[in-house]
Design an enzyme around this catalytic site. Sequence first.
Site, PDB file in Angstrom:
ATOM      1  N   ASN A  19       7.393  -7.995  -8.435  1.00  0.00           N
ATOM      2  CA  ASN A  19       8.055  -8.720  -9.546  1.00  0.00           C
ATOM      3  C   ASN A  19       7.378  -8.416 -10.887  1.00  0.00           C
ATOM      4  OD1 ASN A  19       5.706 -10.194  -9.479  1.00  0.00           O
ATOM      5  ND2 ASN A  19       6.673 -12.173  -9.040  1.00  0.00           N
ATOM      6  N   LYS A  70      -4.167 -14.147  -7.727  1.00  0.00           N
ATOM      7  CA  LYS A  70      -5.511 -13.963  -7.146  1.00  0.00           C
ATOM      8  C   LYS A  70      -6.673 -14.471  -7.997  1.00  0.00           C
ATOM      9  CE  LYS A  70      -6.190  -9.390  -9.065  1.00  0.00           C
ATOM     10  NZ  LYS A  70      -6.782  -8.073  -8.955  1.00  0.00           N
ATOM     11  N   SER A  82      -8.813 -11.946   2.649  1.00  0.00           N
ATOM     12  CA  SER A  82      -9.982 -11.817   1.778  1.00  0.00           C
ATOM     13  C   SER A  82     -11.209 -12.410   2.448  1.00  0.00           C
ATOM     14  CB  SER A  82      -9.703 -12.588   0.488  1.00  0.00           C
ATOM     15  OG  SER A  82     -10.875 -12.747  -0.268  1.00  0.00           O
ATOM     16  N   ALA A  83     -12.375 -11.906   2.065  1.00  0.00           N
ATOM     17  CA  ALA A  83     -13.635 -12.485   2.517  1.00  0.00           C
ATOM     18  C   ALA A  83     -13.802 -13.907   2.010  1.00  0.00           C
ATOM     19  CB  ALA A  83     -14.796 -11.624   2.025  1.00  0.00           C
ATOM     20  N   TYR A  86      -6.933 -20.851  -4.134  1.00  0.00           N
ATOM     21  CA  TYR A  86      -6.633 -19.445  -3.816  1.00  0.00           C
ATOM     22  C   TYR A  86      -7.081 -19.128  -2.386  1.00  0.00           C
ATOM     23  CZ  TYR A  86      -7.408 -14.416  -3.419  1.00  0.00           C
ATOM     24  OH  TYR A  86      -7.429 -13.124  -2.959  1.00  0.00           O
ATOM     25  N   LYS A 143      -4.997 -17.949   1.364  1.00  0.00           N
ATOM     26  CA  LYS A 143      -5.276 -16.831   2.273  1.00  0.00           C
ATOM     27  C   LYS A 143      -5.453 -17.332   3.704  1.00  0.00           C
ATOM     28  CE  LYS A 143      -4.812 -13.674  -0.605  1.00  0.00           C
ATOM     29  NZ  LYS A 143      -3.718 -12.714  -0.468  1.00  0.00           N
ATOM     30  N   ASP A 150     -19.857 -20.093  -6.952  1.00  0.00           N
ATOM     31  CA  ASP A 150     -20.425 -18.821  -6.505  1.00  0.00           C
ATOM     32  C   ASP A 150     -21.393 -19.025  -5.345  1.00  0.00           C
ATOM     33  OD1 ASP A 150     -19.258 -16.752  -7.810  1.00  0.00           O
ATOM     34  OD2 ASP A 150     -20.815 -16.476  -9.320  1.00  0.00           O
TER      35      ASP A 150
HETATM   36  P1  NAD Z   1      -2.742  -7.314  -8.119  1.00  0.00           P
HETATM   37  O1  NAD Z   1      -2.444  -8.534  -8.915  1.00  0.00           O
HETATM   38  O2  NAD Z   1      -3.122  -6.072  -8.854  1.00  0.00           O
HETATM   39  O3  NAD Z   1      -1.501  -6.968  -7.179  1.00  0.00           O
HETATM   40  C1  NAD Z   1      -0.628  -7.947  -6.651  1.00  0.00           C
HETATM   41  C2  NAD Z   1       0.791  -7.510  -6.998  1.00  0.00           C
HETATM   42  O4  NAD Z   1       1.710  -8.451  -6.451  1.00  0.00           O
HETATM   43  C3  NAD Z   1       1.046  -7.473  -8.509  1.00  0.00           C
HETATM   44  O5  NAD Z   1       1.595  -6.206  -8.851  1.00  0.00           O
HETATM   45  C4  NAD Z   1       2.060  -8.606  -8.748  1.00  0.00           C
HETATM   46  O6  NAD Z   1       2.942  -8.288  -9.804  1.00  0.00           O
HETATM   47  C5  NAD Z   1       2.737  -8.698  -7.393  1.00  0.00           C
HETATM   48  N1  NAD Z   1       3.283 -10.020  -7.058  1.00  0.00           N
HETATM   49  C6  NAD Z   1       2.672 -11.225  -7.116  1.00  0.00           C
HETATM   50  N2  NAD Z   1       3.496 -12.194  -6.702  1.00  0.00           N
HETATM   51  C7  NAD Z   1       4.670 -11.594  -6.375  1.00  0.00           C
HETATM   52  C8  NAD Z   1       5.909 -12.076  -5.869  1.00  0.00           C
HETATM   53  N3  NAD Z   1       6.133 -13.375  -5.664  1.00  0.00           N
HETATM   54  N4  NAD Z   1       6.902 -11.177  -5.623  1.00  0.00           N
HETATM   55  C9  NAD Z   1       6.698  -9.840  -5.843  1.00  0.00           C
HETATM   56  N5  NAD Z   1       5.556  -9.338  -6.318  1.00  0.00           N
HETATM   57  C10 NAD Z   1       4.543 -10.212  -6.580  1.00  0.00           C
HETATM   58  O7  NAD Z   1      -3.884  -7.704  -7.078  1.00  0.00           O
HETATM   59  P2  NAD Z   1      -4.727  -6.778  -6.101  1.00  0.00           P
HETATM   60  O8  NAD Z   1      -6.124  -6.821  -6.545  1.00  0.00           O
HETATM   61  O9  NAD Z   1      -4.067  -5.476  -5.905  1.00  0.00           O
HETATM   62  O10 NAD Z   1      -4.646  -7.637  -4.764  1.00  0.00           O
HETATM   63  C11 NAD Z   1      -3.694  -7.362  -3.757  1.00  0.00           C
HETATM   64  C12 NAD Z   1      -3.845  -8.377  -2.636  1.00  0.00           C
HETATM   65  O11 NAD Z   1      -5.171  -8.304  -2.120  1.00  0.00           O
HETATM   66  C13 NAD Z   1      -3.641  -9.826  -3.066  1.00  0.00           C
HETATM   67  O12 NAD Z   1      -2.970 -10.494  -2.017  1.00  0.00           O
HETATM   68  C14 NAD Z   1      -5.042 -10.354  -3.223  1.00  0.00           C
HETATM   69  O13 NAD Z   1      -5.098 -11.748  -3.030  1.00  0.00           O
HETATM   70  C15 NAD Z   1      -5.755  -9.606  -2.122  1.00  0.00           C
HETATM   71  N6  NAD Z   1      -7.195  -9.454  -2.353  1.00  0.00           N
HETATM   72  C16 NAD Z   1      -7.628  -8.872  -3.517  1.00  0.00           C
HETATM   73  C17 NAD Z   1      -8.997  -8.738  -3.753  1.00  0.00           C
HETATM   74  C18 NAD Z   1      -9.512  -8.121  -5.033  1.00  0.00           C
HETATM   75  O14 NAD Z   1     -10.680  -8.299  -5.351  1.00  0.00           O
HETATM   76  N7  NAD Z   1      -8.717  -7.401  -5.805  1.00  0.00           N
HETATM   77  C19 NAD Z   1      -9.903  -9.167  -2.784  1.00  0.00           C
HETATM   78  C20 NAD Z   1      -9.439  -9.743  -1.602  1.00  0.00           C
HETATM   79  C21 NAD Z   1      -8.065  -9.869  -1.392  1.00  0.00           C
HETATM   80  C1  UD1 Z   2     -14.341 -13.131  -6.316  1.00  0.00           C
HETATM   81  C2  UD1 Z   2     -13.523 -14.343  -5.972  1.00  0.00           C
HETATM   82  C3  UD1 Z   2     -13.236 -14.363  -4.487  1.00  0.00           C
HETATM   83  C4  UD1 Z   2     -12.585 -13.056  -4.048  1.00  0.00           C
HETATM   84  C5  UD1 Z   2     -13.518 -11.915  -4.444  1.00  0.00           C
HETATM   85  C6  UD1 Z   2     -12.945 -10.562  -4.113  1.00  0.00           C
HETATM   86  C7  UD1 Z   2     -14.296 -15.964  -7.659  1.00  0.00           C
HETATM   87  C8  UD1 Z   2     -15.057 -17.227  -7.898  1.00  0.00           C
HETATM   88  N1  UD1 Z   2     -14.259 -15.538  -6.375  1.00  0.00           N
HETATM   89  O1  UD1 Z   2     -15.581 -13.326  -5.724  1.00  0.00           O
HETATM   90  O2  UD1 Z   2     -12.372 -15.424  -4.153  1.00  0.00           O
HETATM   91  O3  UD1 Z   2     -12.372 -13.039  -2.670  1.00  0.00           O
HETATM   92  O4  UD1 Z   2     -13.726 -11.951  -5.854  1.00  0.00           O
HETATM   93  O5  UD1 Z   2     -11.933 -10.282  -5.013  1.00  0.00           O
HETATM   94  O6  UD1 Z   2     -13.696 -15.394  -8.559  1.00  0.00           O
HETATM   95  N2  UD1 Z   2     -20.456 -11.801 -11.938  1.00  0.00           N
HETATM   96  C9  UD1 Z   2     -21.215 -11.844 -13.101  1.00  0.00           C
HETATM   97  N3  UD1 Z   2     -20.554 -11.750 -14.302  1.00  0.00           N
HETATM   98  C10 UD1 Z   2     -19.187 -11.613 -14.395  1.00  0.00           C
HETATM   99  C11 UD1 Z   2     -18.432 -11.568 -13.191  1.00  0.00           C
HETATM  100  C12 UD1 Z   2     -19.096 -11.681 -11.979  1.00  0.00           C
HETATM  101  O7  UD1 Z   2     -22.413 -11.956 -13.063  1.00  0.00           O
HETATM  102  O8  UD1 Z   2     -18.659 -11.541 -15.518  1.00  0.00           O
HETATM  103  C13 UD1 Z   2     -21.163 -11.869 -10.640  1.00  0.00           C
HETATM  104  C14 UD1 Z   2     -20.771 -13.032  -9.752  1.00  0.00           C
HETATM  105  O9  UD1 Z   2     -21.550 -14.156 -10.012  1.00  0.00           O
HETATM  106  C15 UD1 Z   2     -21.021 -12.432  -8.359  1.00  0.00           C
HETATM  107  C16 UD1 Z   2     -20.719 -10.944  -8.543  1.00  0.00           C
HETATM  108  O10 UD1 Z   2     -20.837 -10.698  -9.942  1.00  0.00           O
HETATM  109  O11 UD1 Z   2     -22.371 -12.580  -8.023  1.00  0.00           O
HETATM  110  C17 UD1 Z   2     -19.334 -10.535  -8.086  1.00  0.00           C
HETATM  111  O12 UD1 Z   2     -18.368 -11.390  -8.712  1.00  0.00           O
HETATM  112  P1  UD1 Z   2     -16.808 -11.148  -8.549  1.00  0.00           P
HETATM  113  O13 UD1 Z   2     -16.492  -9.732  -8.887  1.00  0.00           O
HETATM  114  O14 UD1 Z   2     -16.110 -12.214  -9.319  1.00  0.00           O
HETATM  115  O15 UD1 Z   2     -16.532 -11.298  -6.985  1.00  0.00           O
HETATM  116  P2  UD1 Z   2     -16.878 -12.546  -6.008  1.00  0.00           P
HETATM  117  O16 UD1 Z   2     -17.785 -13.505  -6.621  1.00  0.00           O
HETATM  118  O17 UD1 Z   2     -17.309 -11.952  -4.721  1.00  0.00           O
END
Ligand code: NAD
Ligand code: UD1
Length: 337
Positions: free
Chosen positions: A32, A84, A124-125, A148, A152, A294
Site C-alpha cells: 500500500n 514497525k 522478530s526477535a 508492536y 508479532k 531497551d
Molecule cells: P518496511 O516498512 O520497509 O516494509 C513493510 C512494507 O509493508 C512497507 O513497504 C509498507 O508500505 C507495507 N505495508 C504496511 N502495511 C501494509 C498493508 N496493510 N497493506 C499493504 N502493504 C503494507 O519494513 P521492513 O523493515 O522491510 O520490515 C518488514 C517486516 O519485517 C515487517 O513485518 C517488520 O515488522 C518485520 N521486521 C523488521 C525488522 C527490522 O529491523 N527492519 C526486524 C524484525 C522484523
Molecule cells: C529495535 C526494536 C525491536 C525490533 C528490533 C529489530 C525498539 C525499542 N526496539 O530493537 O522491537 O525487533 O529493532 O528491528 O525500537 N541505539 C542507540 N542510538 C540510536 C538508536 C539505537 O544507541 O539512535 C542503540 C540501542 O540502544 C540498542 C542498539 O543501538 O542498544 C540497537 O538499537 P535498534 O537498532 O533500535 O534495535 P533494537 O534495540 O534491537
Amino acid sequence: MRIVLCGGAGYIGGHAAVVLAQRGHEVAIVDNLSNSSARAVERLGEVAGMPFEFHHLDIRDAAAMDRMFALRPVDAVMHFAALKAVGESCEKPLDYFDNNIGGSIALLQAMRRAGVRRLVFSSSATVYGDPERVPVTEDARLQVSNPYGRTKLVVEELIGDLCRAQADFRAANLRYFNPVGAHESGLIGEAPGGIPNNLMPYICQVAVGRRPELSVFGGDWPTVDGTGVRDYIHVMDLARAHADALDYLVREDRNLTVNLGTGRGVSVLELVQAFAEASGREIPYRIVGRRDGDVAEVFADPSLAQRLLGWRAELDVRAMCRDAWRWQSANPDDYAD
Ligand code: NAD
Ligand code: UD1
C-alpha cells in the site's frame, strides 16, 4: 513458483524480491506504499533486470486481494506488510492491532479463499523481550513489552492455530534479529521516513551529513563496553533465508519457526567504529541516557536455521557497513532524489 510478497516494496521484502527473482521465481509485489514508494519499486526492477509485477493495494482490502489472487495460481505468500516503529506502537496501539493483526487475518482469509497454503511470515526477535540468557534459542520464553511486539507474537500464534486447524497449511515464522546493510548495487536500501528509530540508519544519516551526531542510548549496560549489544544481520543473508524457508516448506512439508541472526553480538560502539572504517567518515556521538524498554544484550543461536534450512549468515559487520554506506552515500535522501 509464483510468490506474492505482501509489503514487498519495503526494505526487507524488496531485497527478498530480488533474491527470489534471481532464483527463477515469479514474484508479484503487493504494497500500500504506506512506508515505501513507487520509486523504490522501480529501483527493485532495475536491480533484478526486469520490472516487478506490482499491485498497489492494502492487504485489508478483501475485494482487491481476491482480484489479485485470481490473476494466476499462487504457490506461496511472503508476509512482510506491517507497521514497525516500537515508540509509535505505544502511542497508537489500535493502528498497530488493525494493520498488523487485522491485516494478517485479512491476508490469511484471502489466501484461504484463493486456496494458497504456504506462508512465510516476518516475525522478530522482539518476541523474546528481555531474554533470560543469550544466545537465544527458539524455545526461550516468549514475552512482549510493547504493542508492536504483541502484534508479532499474536500473529505467530494465529498462524499456529491455523496450521493445527487446516491440515495442509504450511507456515514459516522467521524471527529476524537486527537487519542492516543493503544490496551491493547501492540502488536499494533502508529508507526510514523521518527520524530513524534504529541504530544503523541513524549512523548512515550522521555519516552523510543529515544529522550532526549519534546519541548512544546508555554507556552503563553490563556489556563489553557499556553500550547495547545486538545481532546485526546483513539484509541479503536475510533475504536468502526466505527463499530457503520456502524451499523447506515445499520439500519437508512441515512448519517452521527459526531465528535468523549471525550468532554474534556487536556493541553500539563497535558498530560505530566499523562504520567509520568502512565509510572513511568520522561518526560523532554522545553517550546519553538509556532508551525506555531497551535491553543490554540480545543475540541469536542460529543453529536451528542451519540444521533445518542449511542456511547461515555469510556477510560480516564490515560488509554490512560497506553496503549500507554505498547505498546511503549514493542516495543521501534515500529514494527522494
Ligand atoms: P518496511 O516498512 O520497509 O516494509 C513493510 C512494507 O509493508 C512497507 O513497504 C509498507 O508500505 C507495507 N505495508 C504496511 N502495511 C501494509 C498493508 N496493510 N497493506 C499493504 N502493504 C503494507 O519494513 P521492513 O523493515 O522491510 O520490515 C518488514 C517486516 O519485517 C515487517 O513485518 C517488520 O515488522 C518485520 N521486521 C523488521 C525488522 C527490522 O529491523 N527492519 C526486524 C524484525 C522484523
Ligand atoms: C529495535 C526494536 C525491536 C525490533 C528490533 C529489530 C525498539 C525499542 N526496539 O530493537 O522491537 O525487533 O529493532 O528491528 O525500537 N541505539 C542507540 N542510538 C540510536 C538508536 C539505537 O544507541 O539512535 C542503540 C540501542 O540502544 C540498542 C542498539 O543501538 O542498544 C540497537 O538499537 P535498534 O537498532 O533500535 O534495535 P533494537 O534495540 O534491537
